[in-house]
Design an enzyme around this catalytic site. Structure first.
Site, PDB file in Angstrom:
ATOM      1  CG  ASP A   1       4.983  -0.259   9.181  1.00  0.00           C
ATOM      2  OD1 ASP A   1       4.034  -0.438   9.966  1.00  0.00           O
ATOM      3  OD2 ASP A   1       5.991   0.387   9.497  1.00  0.00           O
ATOM      4  CB  SER A   2       1.932   3.041   9.725  1.00  0.00           C
ATOM      5  OG  SER A   2       3.053   2.854  10.578  1.00  0.00           O
TER       6      SER A   2
ATOM      7  CB  CYS B   1       5.630  -0.810  17.550  1.00  0.00           C
ATOM      8  SG  CYS B   1       5.748   0.423  16.236  1.00  0.00           S
TER       9      CYS B   1
ATOM     10  CG  HIS C   1       8.091   2.366  13.226  1.00  0.00           C
ATOM     11  ND1 HIS C   1       6.925   1.852  12.739  1.00  0.00           N
ATOM     12  CD2 HIS C   1       8.409   3.426  12.434  1.00  0.00           C
ATOM     13  CE1 HIS C   1       6.534   2.568  11.689  1.00  0.00           C
ATOM     14  NE2 HIS C   1       7.416   3.530  11.478  1.00  0.00           N
TER      15      HIS C   1
ATOM     16  CD  GLU D   1       7.670   6.551   9.372  1.00  0.00           C
ATOM     17  OE1 GLU D   1       7.674   7.148   8.289  1.00  0.00           O
ATOM     18  OE2 GLU D   1       7.728   5.306   9.461  1.00  0.00           O
TER      19      GLU D   1
ATOM     20  CB  CYS E   1       1.829  -2.483  10.539  1.00  0.00           C
ATOM     21  SG  CYS E   1       1.164  -1.134  11.508  1.00  0.00           S
TER      22      CYS E   1
HETATM   23  N1  DGL Z   1       4.976  -0.191  12.710  1.00  0.00           N
HETATM   24  C1  DGL Z   1       3.683   0.037  13.268  1.00  0.00           C
HETATM   25  C2  DGL Z   1       3.346  -1.084  14.271  1.00  0.00           C
HETATM   26  O1  DGL Z   1       3.938  -2.151  14.194  1.00  0.00           O
HETATM   27  C3  DGL Z   1       3.649   1.447  13.755  1.00  0.00           C
HETATM   28  C4  DGL Z   1       2.334   1.982  13.972  1.00  0.00           C
HETATM   29  C5  DGL Z   1       2.186   3.460  13.849  1.00  0.00           C
HETATM   30  O2  DGL Z   1       2.249   3.967  12.734  1.00  0.00           O
HETATM   31  O3  DGL Z   1       1.899   4.053  14.879  1.00  0.00           O
HETATM   32  O4  DGL Z   1       2.514  -0.961  15.117  1.00  0.00           O
END
Ligand code: DGL
Length: 259
Positions: free
Chosen positions: A11-12, A183, A185, A151, A74
Site C-alpha cells: 500500500d502507499s 480507500c 486507510h 499516516e 490500495c
Molecule cells: N490506501 C490507499 C488507497 O486505498 C491510499 C492512497 C493514498 O496514499 O492516497 O487508495
C-alpha cells in the site's frame, strides 16, 4: 512458485493493513510480507505515471522476497496501475476497487456514497465502473487529507472529525443508505464515521472480499499453504514505524527500511 512462499501485499502506507488483517484472518497458515511505502504517501494526489512507477517498485520489492501472489492493498494503485502491472508481471495480482457493486445491490434508496482518493475517483477504471450502474445514483467525494492524518496517527483528532463531517453530511442529505470506503486507510476511521452517519447507512469496504478472492486464486493454483505451523508475518516500512506498530500491537516483525 511453491505453496510455502509468502503472500505479498503493498500500500502507499499503513492503510493496507486493514486488508492484511482480513487476509490473515482467512488464511492464518500463510506467511505474509507487507510493504508500506509511507515515504511516498499519499498516492491519491499523484499522477497516474507516478503511481505506476511507485507500484512497480513495490511489486519488484515483493517479488524479490519470493511472493507467490501480490495483493495491491490500495485502491489508488489498483485503479491507476493494475493494467500496466498485469501486462508486465506473470505473478498473480489481486486488485482492490471501491465496492460499488455490493453497495448498489443492497441499496434501497438507490443512492450510494463513495469516499475515496482523488486519483481513484478520477481514474479511468473507476469512472468506467461508475457508468455501468444506471439505476443507482453514486455520490463521490474525495477524502482530501484523510490519508495524511491517518499516516501521522491523528485518527481521533478534531481536524479528522471536522473533515469527515464536511465530506459525509452532503451525502447524508442526499439520502445515501450505503457508504463505500474506497480507500484502504479509511476503515480505521469507522468509529468516527459512525458518530456522524445514522445507523441506517451501511458502511462497506472491500477487505473480506479481497481475502476471499486471494484464497480462491491460491486454491485454483494449488498454492495454498495448508501445513504451516509457525507462519511468519513481516512488515516493511520506509518511514518511522511507530504509527504502524500502534495499529498492529501484536506484530513483532516490523522493519524500517530505506527504499
Ligand atoms: N490506501 C490507499 C488507497 O486505498 C491510499 C492512497 C493514498 O496514499 O492516497 O487508495
Amino acid at each position: 512458485m511453491k505453496e510455502y512462499n509468502p503472500i505479498g501485499l503493498f500500500d502507499s502506507g499503513i492503510g493496507g493493513t486493514t486488508i492484511w488483517r482480513e487476509v490473515n484472518k482467512l488464511l492464518p497458515n500463510e506467511d505474509t510480507i507487507y510493504l508500506a511505502d509511507s515515504k511516498n504517501a499519499p498516492y491519491g494526489q499523484k499522477s497516474k505515471e507516478e503511481i505506476i512507477h511507485l507500484s512497480e517498485k513495490n511489486v519488484e520489492f515483493l517479488l524479490n522476497k519470493n511472493s507467490k501472489i501480490i495483493v495491491i492493498a490500495c485502491n489508488t494503485a489498483t485503479t491507476n496501475a493494475i493494467d500496466y502491472l498485469r501486462a508486465k508481471y506473470k505473478t498473480p495480482l489481486i486488485g482492490l476497487e471501491p465496492a460499488i457493486k455490493p453497495a448498489s445491490n443492497q441499496s434501497k434508496t438507490g443512492v450510494i456514497g463513495v469516499l475515496a482518493t482523488k486519483s481513484t475517483i478520477e481514474s479511468e477504471l473507476f469512472q468506467k465502473g461508475v457508468n455501468t450502474f444506471e439505476n443507482t445514483e453514486i455520490i463521490t467525494q474525495i477524502g482530501y487529507n484523510l490519508v495524511s492524518l491517518i499516516e501521522s496517527g491523528q485518527i481521533n483528532s478534531k481536524t479528522t472529525k471536522k473533515l469527515l463531517e464536511e465530506y459525509l453530511n452532503p451525502m447524508i442529505e442526499k439520502n445515501i443508505d450505503q457508504l463505500v470506503l474506497g480507500c484502504t486507510h479509511y476503515p480505521y476511521l469507522i468509529p468516527i464515521i459512525k458518530q456522524i452517519i445514522p445507523d441506517t447507512i451501511k458502511i462497506i469496504d472491500s477487505g473480506e472480499a479481497v481475502a476471499k478472492q486471494t484464497k480462491n486464486i491460491l486454491n485454483s493454483l494449488n498454492l495454498l499453504n495448508l501445513t504451516n505451523i509457525h507462519p511468519k508475518n513481516e512488515f516493511f516500512i520506509n518511514t518511522d514505524s511507530s504509527v504502524l506498530k500502534s495499529f498492529l500491537p501484536n506484530i513483532n516483525s516490523v522493519y524500517e527500511l530505506d527504499f
